[in-house]
Design a protein around this motif. Structure first.
Motif, PDB file in Angstrom:
ATOM      1  N   UNK A 147       0.730  -0.987   0.009  1.00 34.18           N
ATOM      2  CA  UNK A 147       0.037  -0.040   0.014  1.00 34.18           C
ATOM      3  C   UNK A 147       0.839   1.153  -0.042  1.00 34.18           C
ATOM      4  N   UNK A 148       2.098   1.311   0.889  1.00 27.75           N
ATOM      5  CA  UNK A 148       2.698   2.410   0.998  1.00 27.75           C
ATOM      6  C   UNK A 148       3.573   2.504  -0.414  1.00 27.75           C
ATOM      7  N   UNK A 149       4.025   1.657  -1.103  1.00 25.57           N
ATOM      8  CA  UNK A 149       4.818   1.587  -2.422  1.00 25.57           C
ATOM      9  C   UNK A 149       3.605   2.213  -3.472  1.00 25.57           C
ATOM     10  N   UNK A 150       2.470   1.670  -3.399  1.00 25.69           N
ATOM     11  CA  UNK A 150       1.470   2.211  -4.402  1.00 25.69           C
ATOM     12  C   UNK A 150       1.283   3.707  -4.380  1.00 25.69           C
ATOM     13  N   UNK A 151       1.222   3.827  -2.839  1.00 30.59           N
ATOM     14  CA  UNK A 151       1.045   5.584  -2.714  1.00 30.59           C
ATOM     15  C   UNK A 151       2.084   6.350  -3.264  1.00 30.59           C
ATOM     16  N   UNK A 152       3.221   5.770  -3.086  1.00 27.78           N
ATOM     17  CA  UNK A 152       4.693   6.668  -3.547  1.00 27.78           C
ATOM     18  C   UNK A 152       4.635   6.497  -5.036  1.00 27.78           C
TER      19      UNK A 152
ATOM     20  N   UNK B 132       1.682  11.307 -10.511  1.00 28.90           N
ATOM     21  CA  UNK B 132       1.143  12.415 -10.762  1.00 28.90           C
ATOM     22  C   UNK B 132       2.087  13.595 -10.752  1.00 28.90           C
ATOM     23  N   UNK B 133       3.153  13.619  -9.927  1.00 28.05           N
ATOM     24  CA  UNK B 133       4.172  14.656 -10.113  1.00 28.05           C
ATOM     25  C   UNK B 133       4.624  14.699 -11.235  1.00 28.05           C
ATOM     26  N   UNK B 134       4.942  13.646 -12.075  1.00 24.72           N
ATOM     27  CA  UNK B 134       5.656  13.896 -13.547  1.00 24.72           C
ATOM     28  C   UNK B 134       4.575  14.495 -14.349  1.00 24.72           C
ATOM     29  N   UNK B 135       3.359  14.021 -14.394  1.00 23.63           N
ATOM     30  CA  UNK B 135       2.349  14.673 -15.217  1.00 23.63           C
ATOM     31  C   UNK B 135       2.290  16.153 -14.881  1.00 23.63           C
ATOM     32  N   UNK B 136       1.985  16.314 -13.538  1.00 24.79           N
ATOM     33  CA  UNK B 136       1.887  17.747 -13.381  1.00 24.79           C
ATOM     34  C   UNK B 136       3.263  18.823 -13.789  1.00 24.79           C
ATOM     35  N   UNK B 137       4.310  18.178 -13.390  1.00 25.71           N
ATOM     36  CA  UNK B 137       5.706  18.704 -14.020  1.00 25.71           C
ATOM     37  C   UNK B 137       5.719  19.068 -15.443  1.00 25.71           C
ATOM     38  N   UNK B 138       5.169  17.846 -16.201  1.00 25.24           N
ATOM     39  CA  UNK B 138       5.256  17.996 -17.618  1.00 25.24           C
ATOM     40  C   UNK B 138       4.409  19.015 -18.282  1.00 25.24           C
ATOM     41  N   UNK B 139       3.121  19.095 -17.711  1.00 24.02           N
ATOM     42  CA  UNK B 139       1.961  20.160 -18.013  1.00 24.02           C
ATOM     43  C   UNK B 139       2.558  21.401 -17.607  1.00 24.02           C
ATOM     44  N   UNK B 140       3.018  21.719 -16.293  1.00 24.08           N
ATOM     45  CA  UNK B 140       3.097  23.017 -15.715  1.00 24.08           C
ATOM     46  C   UNK B 140       4.546  23.659 -16.037  1.00 24.08           C
ATOM     47  N   UNK B 141       5.399  22.855 -16.216  1.00 24.93           N
ATOM     48  CA  UNK B 141       6.672  23.464 -16.152  1.00 24.93           C
ATOM     49  C   UNK B 141       6.956  24.227 -17.519  1.00 24.93           C
ATOM     50  N   UNK B 142       6.455  23.834 -18.719  1.00 28.62           N
ATOM     51  CA  UNK B 142       6.404  24.595 -20.105  1.00 28.62           C
ATOM     52  C   UNK B 142       5.749  25.874 -19.828  1.00 28.62           C
ATOM     53  N   UNK B 143       4.465  25.963 -19.224  1.00 26.33           N
ATOM     54  CA  UNK B 143       3.554  27.090 -18.890  1.00 26.33           C
ATOM     55  C   UNK B 143       4.250  28.049 -18.000  1.00 26.33           C
ATOM     56  N   UNK B 144       4.862  27.537 -16.845  1.00 28.01           N
ATOM     57  CA  UNK B 144       5.547  28.433 -15.959  1.00 28.01           C
ATOM     58  C   UNK B 144       6.687  28.920 -16.686  1.00 28.01           C
ATOM     59  N   UNK B 145       7.393  28.289 -17.490  1.00 26.30           N
ATOM     60  CA  UNK B 145       8.455  28.828 -18.321  1.00 26.30           C
ATOM     61  C   UNK B 145       8.209  30.064 -18.846  1.00 26.30           C
TER      62      UNK B 145
ATOM     63  N   UNK C 267       1.989   6.128  -7.076  1.00 22.61           N
ATOM     64  CA  UNK C 267       1.016   6.946  -7.528  1.00 22.61           C
ATOM     65  C   UNK C 267       1.383   8.441  -7.607  1.00 22.61           C
ATOM     66  N   UNK C 268       1.743   8.898  -6.259  1.00 23.16           N
ATOM     67  CA  UNK C 268       2.299  10.326  -6.089  1.00 23.16           C
ATOM     68  C   UNK C 268       3.275  10.666  -7.010  1.00 23.16           C
ATOM     69  N   UNK C 269       4.369   9.630  -7.454  1.00 30.26           N
ATOM     70  CA  UNK C 269       5.442  10.004  -8.434  1.00 30.26           C
ATOM     71  C   UNK C 269       4.771  10.295  -9.729  1.00 30.26           C
TER      72      UNK C 269
END
Length: 291
Positions: free
Chosen positions: A7-12, A18-31, A14-16
């Protein structure tokens, strides 16, 4: 212990993800946001192999000049106004027409119901460019025989974009209304409402998520469309999507100005999403899974 570890590994993981997706979407826009406040010299200096000129997030010299210059080269604010009028008009008409059509498909039974639904679905099979010449010819014929100008007018573009938004809007709203129990309609009619009264007084408040999803879909579709706007608009009704292309062409390699123009163009969509986000997810999910 093994289940807890999984369960802990799954949450980690999943969080990773989500972070990669958000980074891929937000970083170009923030730049892009960061670059819009930089001078053109600073952005172009990134190509120079010097450590002191390497790219960084915060501008070395903060400036508003890129935003102030947007309307000087191209009439971007006029195009912005045109797009607001056309997109809002498309959203209002798409929601109004699709709501009544979807209610009829969801609640009533008639002999050509299946044929109508298949006809609406079939319109999604064809690429948009195949309708370009027919729409142009239709506008010419309407002006010739009825004396009603359609090309280079707000109502002509609203009519065009509404016709494109309606098939998807009708089917998505139909699926959403199917998820609302029919007993609610029957109870409203027992209390004295007509079918139209039940729709407007009872079903309409319950259908807000689906209406929000249809509204923002129609708005974004009209806001971003380029092909039909190129042919059917003129100097007085040119949209911001065309204005952005014109601005980019005029600015050539002035990347800071291009970034500022792109930020301004994206603001209405961001505002609309922020205001309606609590309805959009529910509307899209219900419209996609019910039927």
């Amino acid at each position: 212990m093994r289940l807890t570890f999984r369960a802990i590994l799954g949450r980690i993981l999943f969080g990773l993800a989500v972070f990669l997706v958000l980074a891929g979407v937000l970083i170009p826009y923030l730049w892009m946001v960061s670059g819009s406040f930089k001078t053109t010299l600073e952005i172009q200096s990134a190509d120079v192999l010097k450590p002191e000129l390497s790219p960084r997030w915060f501008p070395r010299k903060f400036t508003w000049e890129n935003y102030l210059r947007v309307n000087r080269t191209v009439r971007m604010l006029d195009y912005f106004r045109n797009s607001i009028i056309i997109s809002v008009g498309t959203m209002v008409f798409s929601v109004g027409i699709s709501l009544f059509a979807a209610y009829a498909l969801s609640r009533f039974t008639f002999s050509w119901k299946r044929t109508y639904t298949l006809a609406v679905l079939s319109t999604q099979m064809f690429p948009g460019i195949s309708f370009l010449i027919p729409y142009f010819m239709m506008f010419v014929l309407i002006r010739h025989y009825l004396g009603l100008p359609m090309q280079n007018t707000y109502w002509g573009m609203i009519f065009t974009y509404t016709s494109f938004a309606l098939p998807f809007s009708i089917l998505m709203l139909r699926n959403f209304l199917d998820s609302i129990p029919r007993e609610i309609d029957e109870q409203a009619q027992i209390d004295g409402c007509t079918p139209a009264g039940a729709l407007l007084r009872v079903i309409l408040p319950l259908a807000k998520p689906g209406i929000a999803a249809v509204g923002i879909y129609s708005f974004i579709m009209a806001w971003n469309e380029v092909l039909f706007a190129t042919v059917l608009t003129g100097r007085e009704t040119k949209t911001v999507a065309l204005g952005l292309l014109e601005y980019i062409t005029a600015q050539q390699a002035r990347w800071a100005g291009m970034m500022a123009a792109c930020i301004l163009v994206s603001i209405p969509v961001l505002v609309l999403f922020s205001l309606m986000q609590r309805y959009i997810i529910e509307g899209l999910v219900a419209g996609a899974t019910k039927g």
